[in-house]
Design a protein around this motif. Structure first.
Motif, PDB file in Angstrom:
ATOM      1  N   THR A  12       6.900   6.409  -0.447  1.00  0.00           N
ATOM      2  CA  THR A  12       5.993   7.479   0.351  1.00  0.00           C
ATOM      3  C   THR A  12       4.928   7.091   0.539  1.00  0.00           C
ATOM      4  O   THR A  12       4.237   7.530   1.340  1.00  0.00           O
ATOM      5  CB  THR A  12       6.262   8.874  -0.230  1.00  0.00           C
ATOM      6  OG1 THR A  12       5.489   9.187  -1.590  1.00  0.00           O
ATOM      7  CG2 THR A  12       7.722   9.591   0.092  1.00  0.00           C
ATOM      8  N   GLN A  40       7.054  -0.811 -12.381  1.00  0.00           N
ATOM      9  CA  GLN A  40       6.751  -2.279 -10.713  1.00  0.00           C
ATOM     10  C   GLN A  40       5.530  -2.720 -11.034  1.00  0.00           C
ATOM     11  O   GLN A  40       5.636  -3.718 -10.835  1.00  0.00           O
ATOM     12  CB  GLN A  40       7.034  -0.585  -9.794  1.00  0.00           C
ATOM     13  CG  GLN A  40       8.189  -0.444  -9.626  1.00  0.00           C
ATOM     14  CD  GLN A  40       9.036   0.420  -7.745  1.00  0.00           C
ATOM     15  OE1 GLN A  40       9.289  -0.490  -7.638  1.00  0.00           O
ATOM     16  NE2 GLN A  40       8.218   1.465  -7.765  1.00  0.00           N
ATOM     17  N   ARG A 213       1.535   4.966   9.924  1.00  0.00           N
ATOM     18  CA  ARG A 213       1.560   3.827   9.332  1.00  0.00           C
ATOM     19  C   ARG A 213       0.539   2.470  10.478  1.00  0.00           C
ATOM     20  O   ARG A 213       0.994   2.693  11.669  1.00  0.00           O
ATOM     21  CB  ARG A 213       2.723   3.918  10.191  1.00  0.00           C
ATOM     22  CG  ARG A 213       4.251   2.634   9.674  1.00  0.00           C
ATOM     23  CD  ARG A 213       5.559   2.734  10.336  1.00  0.00           C
ATOM     24  NE  ARG A 213       6.224   4.310  10.085  1.00  0.00           N
ATOM     25  CZ  ARG A 213       6.824   4.209   8.447  1.00  0.00           C
ATOM     26  NH1 ARG A 213       7.261   3.530   7.943  1.00  0.00           N
ATOM     27  NH2 ARG A 213       7.415   5.326   8.617  1.00  0.00           N
ATOM     28  N   ASN A 214       0.583   1.895   9.102  1.00  0.00           N
ATOM     29  CA  ASN A 214      -0.252   0.462   9.800  1.00  0.00           C
ATOM     30  C   ASN A 214       0.062  -0.351   9.144  1.00  0.00           C
ATOM     31  O   ASN A 214       0.287  -0.635   7.710  1.00  0.00           O
ATOM     32  CB  ASN A 214      -1.931   1.199   9.761  1.00  0.00           C
ATOM     33  CG  ASN A 214      -2.812   0.500  10.327  1.00  0.00           C
ATOM     34  OD1 ASN A 214      -3.568   0.469   9.148  1.00  0.00           O
ATOM     35  ND2 ASN A 214      -3.075  -0.523  11.202  1.00  0.00           N
ATOM     36  N   HIS A 221      -2.396  -5.700   0.629  1.00  0.00           N
ATOM     37  CA  HIS A 221      -1.031  -5.721  -0.622  1.00  0.00           C
ATOM     38  C   HIS A 221      -0.673  -6.903  -0.108  1.00  0.00           C
ATOM     39  O   HIS A 221      -1.173  -7.679  -1.527  1.00  0.00           O
ATOM     40  CB  HIS A 221      -0.130  -4.755  -0.544  1.00  0.00           C
ATOM     41  CG  HIS A 221      -0.600  -3.684  -0.604  1.00  0.00           C
ATOM     42  ND1 HIS A 221       0.769  -2.325  -0.498  1.00  0.00           N
ATOM     43  CD2 HIS A 221      -1.915  -2.747  -0.851  1.00  0.00           C
ATOM     44  CE1 HIS A 221      -0.303  -1.213  -0.436  1.00  0.00           C
ATOM     45  NE2 HIS A 221      -1.910  -1.799  -0.832  1.00  0.00           N
TER      46      HIS A 221
HETATM   47  N1  LIG Z   1       0.464   3.980   5.924  1.00  0.00           N
HETATM   48  C1  LIG Z   1       0.977   2.900   5.740  1.00  0.00           C
HETATM   49  N2  LIG Z   1       1.140   2.003   6.466  1.00  0.00           N
HETATM   50  C2  LIG Z   1       2.505   0.828   6.896  1.00  0.00           C
HETATM   51  N3  LIG Z   1       2.808   0.686   5.867  1.00  0.00           N
HETATM   52  C3  LIG Z   1       2.530   1.367   4.344  1.00  0.00           C
HETATM   53  C4  LIG Z   1       1.464   2.603   4.448  1.00  0.00           C
HETATM   54  N4  LIG Z   1       1.009   2.583   3.385  1.00  0.00           N
HETATM   55  C5  LIG Z   1       2.100   2.260   2.520  1.00  0.00           C
HETATM   56  N5  LIG Z   1       2.915   1.226   3.349  1.00  0.00           N
HETATM   57  C6  LIG Z   1       3.609   0.326   2.681  1.00  0.00           C
HETATM   58  O1  LIG Z   1       4.779   0.417   2.115  1.00  0.00           O
HETATM   59  C7  LIG Z   1       5.812   0.764   1.327  1.00  0.00           C
HETATM   60  C8  LIG Z   1       5.713   1.326   0.081  1.00  0.00           C
HETATM   61  O2  LIG Z   1       3.918   1.952   0.015  1.00  0.00           O
HETATM   62  P1  LIG Z   1       3.802   2.219  -1.519  1.00  0.00           P
HETATM   63  O3  LIG Z   1       4.091   1.499  -2.292  1.00  0.00           O
HETATM   64  O4  LIG Z   1       2.860   2.467  -1.433  1.00  0.00           O
HETATM   65  O5  LIG Z   1       4.925   3.919  -1.487  1.00  0.00           O
HETATM   66  P2  LIG Z   1       4.870   4.239  -2.914  1.00  0.00           P
HETATM   67  O6  LIG Z   1       5.433   5.557  -3.369  1.00  0.00           O
HETATM   68  O7  LIG Z   1       3.520   3.349  -4.195  1.00  0.00           O
HETATM   69  O8  LIG Z   1       6.331   3.213  -3.356  1.00  0.00           O
HETATM   70  P3  LIG Z   1       7.739   3.839  -4.634  1.00  0.00           P
HETATM   71  O9  LIG Z   1       8.093   4.999  -4.717  1.00  0.00           O
HETATM   72  O10 LIG Z   1       8.213   2.706  -5.231  1.00  0.00           O
HETATM   73  O11 LIG Z   1       6.171   3.530  -5.982  1.00  0.00           O
HETATM   74  C9  LIG Z   1       4.841  -0.094   0.572  1.00  0.00           C
HETATM   75  O12 LIG Z   1       5.366  -1.960   0.999  1.00  0.00           O
HETATM   76  C10 LIG Z   1       3.404  -0.692   1.008  1.00  0.00           C
HETATM   77  O13 LIG Z   1       2.204  -2.091   1.263  1.00  0.00           O
END
Ligand SMILES: Nc1ncnc2c1ncn2[C@@H]1O[C@H](COP(=O)(O)OP(=O)(O)OP(=O)(O)O)[C@@H](O)[C@H]1O
Ligand SMILES: [Mg+2]
Length: 250
Positions: A12, A40, A213-214, A221
């Protein structure tokens, strides 16, 4: 202020939000600690260039399993320190389930010794309601719940809200919800409907700042940088900046 960044749903934007808040605030001169409790280790890998060389005993694993002090590592971002996670954390839930001591308070007990050194502490949680997440909720004052568009995503809020209430009742009366942060917002009907439902259902708890979403986030990253270093004028950097202002008046 000590804040857990959580959601029961995977992907998320928890880790992105943890990194962006921690790095954004540190860049404003505040002393910040980011604790990664997700096996992770995504936040650790972005913020610690030598992460692969860090032994398991120098990660949060030592605190959770052996009650050791939090192993704090300096990051390349000024004022930002990191307690890294480790893949072996994926096994700790079994050990914690059978532990008879205060298994919910292992993180809290060690964090209490050093929290005074920081202006802000963020804990990046795994996407499950495990003993690790309970350790985070027991150690913090606030939970920031990250929500992305979609039916399953919205549905997961019910469970996490219940868990926050349970931890509050049994382990940590000081715990409260900082708010719901809507992320991965795009110009689709699905995003519009999801945000509408969220705001109607949890009026007053949904933060004004919405993260778009960007792709700049993914690109940042990829080269192990926070969004403020990678692309300070990108839409996502500006949105996280807005969030920092809304939450912390910084
Ligand atoms: N605002 C955004 N726009 C586009 N891509 C994004 C955005 N925020 C996060 N991402 C991408 O989406 C994916 C998931 O984001 P992130 O790892 O922050 O989520 P998470 O909730 O920590 O996931 P997990 O539940 O696996 O820990 C990653 O590849 C990240 O680079
Ligand atoms: Mg994550």
């Amino acid at each position: 202020m000590v804040i857990a960044v959580a959601s029961q749903k995977g992907g998320t934007g928890k880790t992105t939000t943890s990194i962006s808040l921690a790095a954004g605030i540190a860049r404003k001169g505040k002393k910040v600690l980011l604790i990664d409790i997700d096996s992770q280790a995504n936040a650790s890998k972005v913020l610690l260039p030598d992460y692969q060389k860090i032994a398991v005993g120098q990660t949060i694993h030592a605190t959770i399993l052996d009650n050791k002090p939090l192993p704090v590592h300096k990051s390349p971002v000024p004022n930002l320190e990191v307690v890294p996670a480790h893949i072996l954390l994926s096994n700790t839930d079994i050990a914690l389930t059978t532990a008879i001591d205060h298994r919910e308070a292992r993180l809290k007990n060690q964090l209490d010794k050093i929290r005074g050194q920081y202006d802000y502490v963020f804990i990046d949680c795994p996407p499950t309601l495990s003993w690790l997440t309970i350790n985070a909720f027991t150690a913090v004052e606030k939970a920031l719940v990250v929500v992305s568009p979609g039916y399953f995503e919205l549905d997961s809020i019910v469970q996490i809200t219940k868990s926050i209430k349970e931890v509050q009742e049994f382990f940590n009366p000081a715990l409260s919800l900082l708010g719901f942060l809507f992320t991965m917002s795009d110009p689709t009907i699905n995003t519009k409907t999801s945000l509408q439902i969220l705001r109607q259902t949890y009026t007053g708890s949904v933060l004004q700042a919405v993260i778009p979403r960007n792709t700049d986030i993914r690109d940042a990253h990829m080269v192990k940088k926070d969004i403020f270093e990678f692309s300070p004028n990108s839409k996502s950097a500006l949105a996280y900046q807005k969030l920092i202002k809304e939450l912390f008046s910084l």
